[in-house]
Structures are given as C-alpha cells and as structure tokens.
Design a protein around this motif. Structure first.
Motif, PDB file in Angstrom:
ATOM      1  N   LEU A 171       0.858  -1.181   0.000  1.00 64.31           N
ATOM      2  CA  LEU A 171       0.000   0.000   0.000  1.00 64.31           C
ATOM      3  C   LEU A 171       0.897   1.234   0.000  1.00 64.31           C
ATOM      4  O   LEU A 171       1.847   1.321   0.766  1.00 64.31           O
ATOM      5  CB  LEU A 171      -0.899   0.026   1.238  1.00 64.31           C
ATOM      6  N   ARG A 172       0.558   2.174  -0.837  1.00 60.77           N
ATOM      7  CA  ARG A 172       1.366   3.386  -0.978  1.00 60.77           C
ATOM      8  C   ARG A 172       0.474   4.600  -0.882  1.00 60.77           C
ATOM      9  O   ARG A 172      -0.604   4.643  -1.475  1.00 60.77           O
ATOM     10  CB  ARG A 172       2.081   3.346  -2.330  1.00 60.77           C
ATOM     11  N   LYS A 173       0.927   5.574  -0.095  1.00 61.29           N
ATOM     12  CA  LYS A 173       0.152   6.800   0.008  1.00 61.29           C
ATOM     13  C   LYS A 173       0.016   7.435  -1.370  1.00 61.29           C
ATOM     14  O   LYS A 173       1.002   7.610  -2.074  1.00 61.29           O
ATOM     15  CB  LYS A 173       0.844   7.788   0.945  1.00 61.29           C
ATOM     16  N   LYS A 174      -1.222   7.762  -1.746  1.00 62.31           N
ATOM     17  CA  LYS A 174      -1.422   8.484  -2.991  1.00 62.31           C
ATOM     18  C   LYS A 174      -0.911   9.908  -2.802  1.00 62.31           C
ATOM     19  O   LYS A 174      -1.145  10.536  -1.775  1.00 62.31           O
ATOM     20  CB  LYS A 174      -2.900   8.492  -3.390  1.00 62.31           C
ATOM     21  N   GLY A 175      -0.179  10.389  -3.784  1.00 64.92           N
ATOM     22  CA  GLY A 175       0.427  11.703  -3.631  1.00 64.92           C
ATOM     23  C   GLY A 175       0.556  12.431  -4.944  1.00 64.92           C
ATOM     24  O   GLY A 175       0.189  11.929  -6.016  1.00 64.92           O
ATOM     25  N   PHE A 176       1.129  13.608  -4.863  1.00 64.17           N
ATOM     26  CA  PHE A 176       1.327  14.417  -6.054  1.00 64.17           C
ATOM     27  C   PHE A 176       2.370  13.794  -6.972  1.00 64.17           C
ATOM     28  O   PHE A 176       2.431  14.116  -8.162  1.00 64.17           O
ATOM     29  CB  PHE A 176       1.736  15.828  -5.636  1.00 64.17           C
ATOM     30  N   TYR A 177       3.169  12.895  -6.426  1.00 60.06           N
ATOM     31  CA  TYR A 177       4.153  12.177  -7.238  1.00 60.06           C
ATOM     32  C   TYR A 177       3.499  11.132  -8.145  1.00 60.06           C
ATOM     33  O   TYR A 177       4.188  10.440  -8.888  1.00 60.06           O
ATOM     34  CB  TYR A 177       5.206  11.513  -6.340  1.00 60.06           C
ATOM     35  N   ASP A 178       2.171  10.999  -8.080  1.00 62.16           N
ATOM     36  CA  ASP A 178       1.472  10.104  -9.009  1.00 62.16           C
ATOM     37  C   ASP A 178       1.321  10.728 -10.393  1.00 62.16           C
ATOM     38  O   ASP A 178       0.943  10.049 -11.339  1.00 62.16           O
ATOM     39  CB  ASP A 178       0.077   9.744  -8.473  1.00 62.16           C
ATOM     40  N   PHE A 179       1.585  12.029 -10.496  1.00 69.66           N
ATOM     41  CA  PHE A 179       1.388  12.750 -11.752  1.00 69.66           C
ATOM     42  C   PHE A 179       2.704  13.354 -12.226  1.00 69.66           C
ATOM     43  O   PHE A 179       3.498  13.840 -11.419  1.00 69.66           O
ATOM     44  CB  PHE A 179       0.360  13.869 -11.572  1.00 69.66           C
ATOM     45  N   VAL A 180       2.896  13.359 -13.518  1.00 68.20           N
ATOM     46  CA  VAL A 180       4.054  14.073 -14.040  1.00 68.20           C
ATOM     47  C   VAL A 180       3.809  15.581 -13.925  1.00 68.20           C
ATOM     48  O   VAL A 180       4.762  16.379 -13.858  1.00 68.20           O
ATOM     49  CB  VAL A 180       4.349  13.674 -15.502  1.00 68.20           C
TER      50      VAL A 180
END
Length: 645
Positions: A171-180
């Motif tokens: 499980l990984r925290k969803k974050g702004f690093y999910d988007f380029v």
C-alpha cells in the motif's frame, strides 16, 4: 394349400414368437442400462457439485483476502495514525522495526479493537460484511518502509469453508508524485508576476475568473507530457501532446481541456480511455487538494518533532547543496550554527553527519559549513534536509551574531571566508538586487551571479536575499532524500541520478524538492548597452536543463527565472513529477517558443512504487495498491499458522 406353404406359415409363427421373446429381453436390457446410466449420472453430478463448491470457495477465499486488504485501507484513510497498529507477534510483522530495533507496531485496544489482527489458532477472524459470517479474513502488516517511502506491506488471508488463500500487497500513500504534472490553478502567481489577484478563481466560481485579463498559462505545441497530468482547473492548450491520463477537477459540464485560441492546433491524446476515471480521455475527476503548508516537513529536521528512525538536518539562511555521485553532498550554509534544533528553536546540536560548524574566524577551516568549499557529508539516508529562514527570535540557537537585515548589508568572517549581505544596482539604476556572497581569496560563491543585473521574475529585486530560507541545488544524487525550503528552492544546474549506482542494495535513487513559495529554474540575465538601447543577455550560454526529482511548490509555483527574456534557451527535461499551486511559466510563445524553455516532462516510474522520504501528502489522505501477488496461505482453515509461513 401345398405342403410348402404350410411349412412357411409354421416357420412364420415360430419366428414371430421368437422375435417377441427377444424384444422383451431387449427392453429389459435397455432398462437396466438406463438405470446404470442414471446412477452414474447421479454420481458424476454429486461429484461435480462438490468440485464446484470447492472451486467457488477457493475463488471466494481470494475475494475475502482482498476484502481484508480493503478493510485495512479504509481504516488507514479514516485514521492516518492507524499505521502504528498491528500484531507484533505476527510472523509477517516481526521485521517491522526501526533502525534501533524498536518494534513499530502495537495492538489496538478498546474501541479500536480489530479481530483481523489475531494470529493464534484459537484467535478470531473478521467477517466480510454481507456474507453472514461465511467469508472471513485476517491481515498482518509491516511498516518498516513507511517513514522513509510511505510504503506499508500487508499480508491478507481470506477463508471460506476449508479454503484459505493469502495475498501480499504494497500500500502506498497516494500523492502528487502520481502525476508528471499537477496544478491547482492554471494561472500565474500574482505575488510573483504582479498579475490580477482575480486570476485565483476558477471559471465556474461565483464570481468567476474574468476572461478579459491575461494570466492563464497554456501548453504549447512543443510541449510533450509523458505521464498522467491533473489540474484542479481547466487545462488550456495550443496543440500539446499528452501521453497519459488527462484529468481535471472541473465540474461536470465544463470541458477538462480548452483550446487557447481558434488558431491553435488540436491537442493530441495518446490514450483514448482515462484509466483513472474509466471514461474517455481527457476526463473530469475528483479534487486532490494541496496541503496548506510545508510545516510537516520542517519538523523532520528538528530534534524533537521528527517521525521515523532519526531526525534529518536543518540549515539556516541561504544554503547551497551540491550532490556528488559517490553518495555525498557538499553544503555551504554560512548562517547555520545548530543543524538539529528543537522544534521551538531554543535548544539544538550540531552533529557531524549534518556538517561541521566553523569554530574560527580568520583562520581557514576547511570542510565546514562556513568555508568556501563547504562541508562534504553523506546524504541523509531516507530523510529530510530543511532550510529555514534566519530566525528573528533572539533566544533561538540560530539567531545571528550580526544583523541579517538585507538593507543593512552586514558581513562576518568564519573559517577564513567572508559572508556578506549584498546589494547590487540594477541595469536601470532604479532598483537594487539584494543577495549574498561568500568570498575567500579569489574564489566567490554569490547570488546574484557575476554579471547578473536584471531584476525580473520572480520577485524582482527581492529574488535573492541574505536571510531567507532559500536552497540552491545541483549535482548528481546517489541516495533517497527530500530537500525542503521555507521560501525558494533554486535549481542552479542539472540535477541527475547517479547511473547504475545505488545505496543499501536498493535499485533506485530518488529526490524530492519542496519549496514553500516557489521552485525556480535558475536563468540569470544581464543587461548591457546596445547603441542607444539596452540588450538583455543570458549570464550563461543557452543549454538544455535536466532535473530528476519530484518537485512540489506548496503555496507557489514552479517556473523558469526570466522566462520572458532573451530567446529560446533549449529544452527543460523533468524526469519525475511536478506539483504546484499556481502554474509556473517556462516560456513565451504559442505554436513555437519565443523565449524560455520548451517542455519535456517525463514521469519517473520509480514513483509508482516509492515516494521521496517523508514527502508531503495531499490534504485528504488515501492509499493505493502499488502491487499485489497471491502467496501460499499464511493460516490453516482452523486458524493455526500454516507450515512455512
């Protein structure tokens, strides 16, 4: 009647009698065969029913394991501190320890009690809702990688009847690093550019953003975004290429992407379907809000406010960090006295791992934070580097010995080098460029640069100051670290990862850069006389720029300094992700670039599975499954630990 005909009649009657007997035997035989077939059929049907039940239970047990995984995810989302709970006696959880060997998990009690954490043979199972207790689950967690990378390892086990199945998931925290690319507003920051403050509205707001003011920033035809992009606003594009999901939080009925003008080419979308929303691409989606501040990152460099195994490092005032490919970094931070202050700043220490503080004035003392060559230390492992403003509280352990007021232009000497608050005259003699310099002999580190006299974006004359928490970053990183600044983070050169060189057996390098007010790609300009006029020229020759990092401007923008001066400067290649409150301008032009940089933004796939250490999370925290696999069952149907688990 002849003898022959009489014989034939007798033979006919005999044959008729014989055929009648054979018919009876045939009927009886067929009946017996049918009974046998029915018996076989009943036996096969019964066997198939048992097989079907077993197969159904096997499939349902997997579904129960996944239901357990989702149950844990929902608990984490509802209560972020739920990450501290788990069964320390679970085999899967035994390595969930800090670097000092301390167990990170404890069992919840009272209202927080959770049957799914039981691991004993006589222990409980949690029931899958809506299954009348026929489907059950347990789960074990391991949080050893949570503080550093936001990863929680989970082994969930489902049980239906005698069938038991287990899955392991990250499980990984969803974050702004999910988007380029992520932006809250597709407009410039009025505090930087002087644009109309009404720009900080959405087209659907009441009152709405005016259409007769110029502040919206568009994507150009030369822009190539290789990864998922997200905006709380409407995207404005003039022929850009989008290779991933394009999602806007614009309400239903509002287009997620609009054309900048009728003369623009249509944008191109490599993906017809948006896998994030399930609809067509581009799509409307849910909001993904930025945090209010970077304060959660700032405490990671303190002695008493940090999370995880150990605190990071805090530097005071303008700080230059150069990453070295061998896993070290060279730090120049003249104002710094204590690199590990308390969260209130009243106490602190200066541990060697953050760099030595000079104890001399005129005597040269190399390898210190105040020396002209800086202090070279190992990059903090899975931790944070924080750069704070020079404190104004006289009781603070980093309060300066001389005034840090830029207008007073004070200086001091330490380690044989002289630090000074500087003021240079701008090209038009109407403004000043405040900054700082560190000098020893013929060597100088300075901002503004030698020959830089153009006071433009961002902040004009106040782009550099000698007392703000600004960090100046360049170099080649080997390690995992997040660098944060209380004001600006300047990218002063290429920032790349060491090729095929990693730490501690990992297979990746990862950098997070957080600027509270802005992240600025350094692009200094100078003005000279050109006959009766003036010419703006770059201090350094045009060159492409590459940045490998996850970038986040919490309350500001990510932009190129002096984006609107001179001419095309090359390509800005960002491999990682970028998130900002306001759209940072990188260039001017439409179908082609007139000034500044063309964009080449590529998503770093490492971010799919790892996050920069202690990176800031969205205001509404949620978790995603980065990977999942079926594994041998951890328990028997009786609840005992399975062999080999």
């Amino acid at each position: 009647m002849t003898a022959r005909s009489s014989i034939m009649r007798r033979l006919g009657r005999l044959r008729s009698q014989q055929e009648g007997g054979w018919a009876l035997v045939s009927v009886l035989g067929i009946g017996m065969l049918m009974l046998a077939l029915v018996a076989v059929s009943l036996n096969v049907s019964s066997s198939s029913m048992k097989k079907t039940d077993t197969e159904n239970n096997w499939t349902s047990a997997y579904a129960a394991a996944v239901a357990g995984l989702n149950d844990y995810k929902s608990r984490l989302t509802s209560a972020p501190n739920y990450v501290k709970y788990g069964n320390p006696n679970a085999e899967f959880s035994k390595t969930s320890k800090s670097s000092t060997g301390a167990m990170l998990l404890s069992m919840p009690t009272g209202d927080m009690d959770n049957a799914a954490f039981d691991v004993d043979a006589s222990g409980r199972w949690a029931s899958v809702p809506g299954t009348t207790n026929s489907a059950k689950f347990r789960y074990e967690v391991n949080t050893k990688d949570y503080a550093s990378g936001g990863i929680i390892h989970v082994r969930a086990t489902g049980k239906v009847g005698s069938s038991v199945r287990s899955v392991i998931a990250d499980l990984r925290k969803k974050g702004f690093y999910d988007f380029v690319y992520y932006t809250k507003y597709e407009v410039t920051d009025s505090r930087v550019t002087g644009s109309d403050t009404r720009c900080s509205r959405y087209p659907w707001d009441t009152p709405a953003r005016p259409t007769n003011i110029s502040c919206v920033v568009q994507f150009a035809a030369s822009d190539d975004l290789q990864g998922d992009v997200f905006s709380e606003d409407q995207f404005v594009s003039c022929g850009a290429r989008f290779r991933g999901n394009v999602t806007s939080a614009a309400p239903a009925g509002w287009d997620p992407v609009v054309k900048a003008s009728s003369s623009c080419s249509d944008s191109t979308y490599d993906k017809a379907t948006n896998s994030s929303t399930g609809g067509t691409n581009p799509a409307n989606g849910s909001s993904f809000p930025l945090p209010d501040s970077s304060s959660a990152l700032a405490v990671e460099g303190t002695s008493d406010g940090y999370t995880g195994d150990a605190p990071g490092c805090t530097y005071t005032g303008p700080t230059q960090i150069t990453f070295n490919a061998d896993g070290t970094m060279t730090v120049i931070s003249p104002w710094t006295q204590k690199t590990r202050p308390s969260s209130d700043g009243l106490t602190g220490t200066a541990p060697a791992e953050c760099g030595a503080v000079s104890t001399t004035t005129n005597t040269v003392q190399n390898n210190t934070l105040q020396s002209i060559g800086g202090a070279t230390v190992t990059v903090p492992k899975d931790n944070v580097i924080w750069v704070q403003d020079v404190p104004t509280n006289k009781k603070d352990v980093n309060y300066p010995s001389v005034s840090s007021d830029p207008t007073q232009r004070k200086s001091f000497t330490a380690a044989g080098a002289t630090f000074a608050c500087t003021r240079a005259t701008s090209w038009n003699n109407g403004t000043y460029l405040y900054g700082w310099s560190l000098t020893r002999g013929g060597t100088t580190v300075q901002y503004p640069a030698d020959g830089e006299n153009y006071a433009a974006s961002p902040g004009g004359a106040n782009s550099y100051t000698c007392n703000s928490g600004d960090v100046y970053i360049s170099g080649t990183l080997k390690g995992h670290v997040t660098v944060g600044a209380s004001r600006y983070a300047y990218i002063t050169g290429d920032v790349k990862y060491a090729a095929n060189s990693f730490i501690d057996g990992s297979d990746y390098n990862l950098l997070g850069v957080v600027g509270q007010s802005a992240i600025i790609v350094w692009n200094p300009m100078g003005v000279t006389r050109c006959g009766w006029s003036y010419c703006i020229n770059p201090v350094y020759a045009a060159q492409d720029r590459e940045i490998n990092a996850a970038l986040l401007a919490v309350d500001g923008t990510i932009m190129v300094q002096n984006y609107d001066a001179f001419g095309p400067r090359g390509e800005l290649k960002i491999v990682g992700s970028l998130a900002q409150k306001y759209r940072g301008t990188v260039a001017t032009g439409g179908q082609s670039i007139s000034t500044g940089y063309s964009k080449n933004y590529q998503y770093d796939p490492t971010l799919k599975y790892n996050a920069p250490p202690k990176y800031l999370a969205p205001a509404s925290l949620s978790y995603g499954v980065s990977q999942i696999a079926s594994v041998p069952a951890a328990f028997t149907s009786a609840g005992a630990k399975a062999a080999g688990s």
